[in-house]
Motif scaffolding. Structure first.
Motif, PDB file in Angstrom:
ATOM      1  N   GLU A   1       3.473   0.332   9.618  1.00  0.00           N
ATOM      2  CA  GLU A   1       4.190   1.560   9.723  1.00  0.00           C
ATOM      3  C   GLU A   1       4.194   2.157   8.255  1.00  0.00           C
ATOM      4  OE1 GLU A   1       5.386   3.448  12.561  1.00  0.00           O
ATOM      5  OE2 GLU A   1       4.519   1.945  13.627  1.00  0.00           O
ATOM      6  N   THR A   2       4.462   3.436   8.388  1.00  0.00           N
ATOM      7  CA  THR A   2       4.621   4.196   7.028  1.00  0.00           C
ATOM      8  C   THR A   2       5.834   4.446   7.056  1.00  0.00           C
ATOM      9  OG1 THR A   2       4.120   6.456   8.111  1.00  0.00           O
ATOM     10  CG2 THR A   2       2.297   5.273   6.802  1.00  0.00           C
TER      11      THR A   2
ATOM     12  N   GLU B   1       0.904  -1.003  -0.038  1.00  0.00           N
ATOM     13  CA  GLU B   1       0.059   0.019   0.041  1.00  0.00           C
ATOM     14  C   GLU B   1       0.887   1.237   0.055  1.00  0.00           C
ATOM     15  OE1 GLU B   1      -3.368   1.895   2.701  1.00  0.00           O
ATOM     16  OE2 GLU B   1      -2.601   0.275   3.544  1.00  0.00           O
ATOM     17  N   ILE B   2       0.401   2.407  -0.680  1.00  0.00           N
ATOM     18  CA  ILE B   2       1.198   3.689  -0.892  1.00  0.00           C
ATOM     19  C   ILE B   2       0.137   4.747  -0.052  1.00  0.00           C
ATOM     20  CG2 ILE B   2       1.726   5.540  -2.028  1.00  0.00           C
ATOM     21  CD1 ILE B   2       2.663   3.389  -4.128  1.00  0.00           C
ATOM     22  N   VAL B   3       0.787   5.227   0.800  1.00  0.00           N
ATOM     23  CA  VAL B   3      -0.097   6.189   1.731  1.00  0.00           C
ATOM     24  C   VAL B   3       0.359   7.694   1.462  1.00  0.00           C
ATOM     25  CG1 VAL B   3      -0.531   7.123   3.943  1.00  0.00           C
ATOM     26  CG2 VAL B   3      -0.240   4.628   3.842  1.00  0.00           C
ATOM     27  N   GLU B   4      -0.594   8.686   1.241  1.00  0.00           N
ATOM     28  CA  GLU B   4      -0.384   9.893   0.895  1.00  0.00           C
ATOM     29  C   GLU B   4      -0.641  10.700   2.174  1.00  0.00           C
ATOM     30  OE1 GLU B   4      -0.582  10.382  -3.907  1.00  0.00           O
ATOM     31  OE2 GLU B   4      -2.346  11.235  -2.743  1.00  0.00           O
ATOM     32  N   ARG B   5       0.341  11.648   2.564  1.00  0.00           N
ATOM     33  CA  ARG B   5      -0.018  12.448   3.516  1.00  0.00           C
ATOM     34  C   ARG B   5       0.388  13.989   3.057  1.00  0.00           C
ATOM     35  NH1 ARG B   5       2.769   9.322   8.228  1.00  0.00           N
ATOM     36  NH2 ARG B   5       1.116   7.803   8.732  1.00  0.00           N
TER      37      ARG B   5
ATOM     38  N   CYS C   1       9.497  -3.306   6.191  1.00  0.00           N
ATOM     39  CA  CYS C   1      10.492  -2.296   6.680  1.00  0.00           C
ATOM     40  C   CYS C   1      11.734  -2.777   7.039  1.00  0.00           C
ATOM     41  CB  CYS C   1       9.864  -1.269   7.694  1.00  0.00           C
ATOM     42  SG  CYS C   1       9.519  -2.180   9.316  1.00  0.00           S
TER      43      CYS C   1
ATOM     44  N   GLN D   1       4.308  10.877  -0.435  1.00  0.00           N
ATOM     45  CA  GLN D   1       3.856   9.413  -0.600  1.00  0.00           C
ATOM     46  C   GLN D   1       4.763   8.592   0.253  1.00  0.00           C
ATOM     47  OE1 GLN D   1       4.438  10.737  -3.564  1.00  0.00           O
ATOM     48  NE2 GLN D   1       2.417  10.815  -4.595  1.00  0.00           N
ATOM     49  N   TRP D   2       4.388   7.719   1.071  1.00  0.00           N
ATOM     50  CA  TRP D   2       5.004   6.769   1.830  1.00  0.00           C
ATOM     51  C   TRP D   2       4.622   5.151   1.410  1.00  0.00           C
ATOM     52  CZ3 TRP D   2       8.517   8.591   5.364  1.00  0.00           C
ATOM     53  CH2 TRP D   2       8.300  10.146   5.564  1.00  0.00           C
TER      54      TRP D   2
ATOM     55  N   ARG E   1       3.472   1.519   3.172  1.00  0.00           N
ATOM     56  CA  ARG E   1       2.936   0.875   4.312  1.00  0.00           C
ATOM     57  C   ARG E   1       3.548  -0.583   4.379  1.00  0.00           C
ATOM     58  NH1 ARG E   1      -0.619   2.838   7.823  1.00  0.00           N
ATOM     59  NH2 ARG E   1      -2.011   4.085   6.196  1.00  0.00           N
ATOM     60  N   CYS E   2       4.385  -0.588   5.633  1.00  0.00           N
ATOM     61  CA  CYS E   2       4.863  -2.136   5.608  1.00  0.00           C
ATOM     62  C   CYS E   2       3.855  -3.036   5.818  1.00  0.00           C
ATOM     63  CB  CYS E   2       5.866  -2.021   7.049  1.00  0.00           C
ATOM     64  SG  CYS E   2       6.385  -3.368   7.429  1.00  0.00           S
TER      65      CYS E   2
END
Length: 127
Positions: A100-101, A79-83, A116, A91-92, A94-95
């Motif tokens: 964790e991001t 998964e890619i998380v945007e903040r 990670c 973009q980060w 998600r392990c």
């Protein structure tokens, strides 16, 4: 000195979100990218990856090579998380193990997927 049995970060295969962004990975849907990780003349890992249709993750199709063993194939979705930040969106990854991001995900020899640094039990050399 790192703990016995632990692998160093520098010897693991790394996918970094900033490198993908610099390569314009997030602008190209339906494009399959390939990255090969080597140690000297020896192939460690081949990764084919592409951005998901919803842009919410990256699909990895991998083949890992270990000395004296048959190549091992595995697939994984990360998964890619945007903040939001002042200059736009960041973009980060998600392990997939601890949620964790993180900016980088790693594959270490003997593992069956990316994770990670902490989940892969990777260490930095100490001085």
């Amino acid at each position: 000195m790192c703990n016995l049995g632990q692998q160093l970060v520098a010897t693991a295969c790394r996918l970094n979100i900033a490198v993908l962004k610099r390569e314009r990975f997030f602008e190209r849907l339906n494009t399959i990218w390939r990255r090969r990780f080597r140690r000297g003349n020896w192939m460690l890992l081949t990764v084919d990856y592409r951005l998901g249709e919803d842009r919410a993750g990256i699909s990895l199709s991998c083949v890992g090579f270990e000395r004296g063993a048959e190549p091992r194939a595995f697939e994984q979705y990360v998964e890619i998380v945007e903040r939001r930040k002042l200059s736009g969106m960041q973009q980060w990854f998600r392990c997939t193990r601890c949620a964790e991001t993180v900016a980088s995900i790693f594959w270490a020899e003997g593992e069956t997927g990316f994770g990670c640094r902490h989940c892969q039990r990777l260490t930095y050399p100490s001085s």
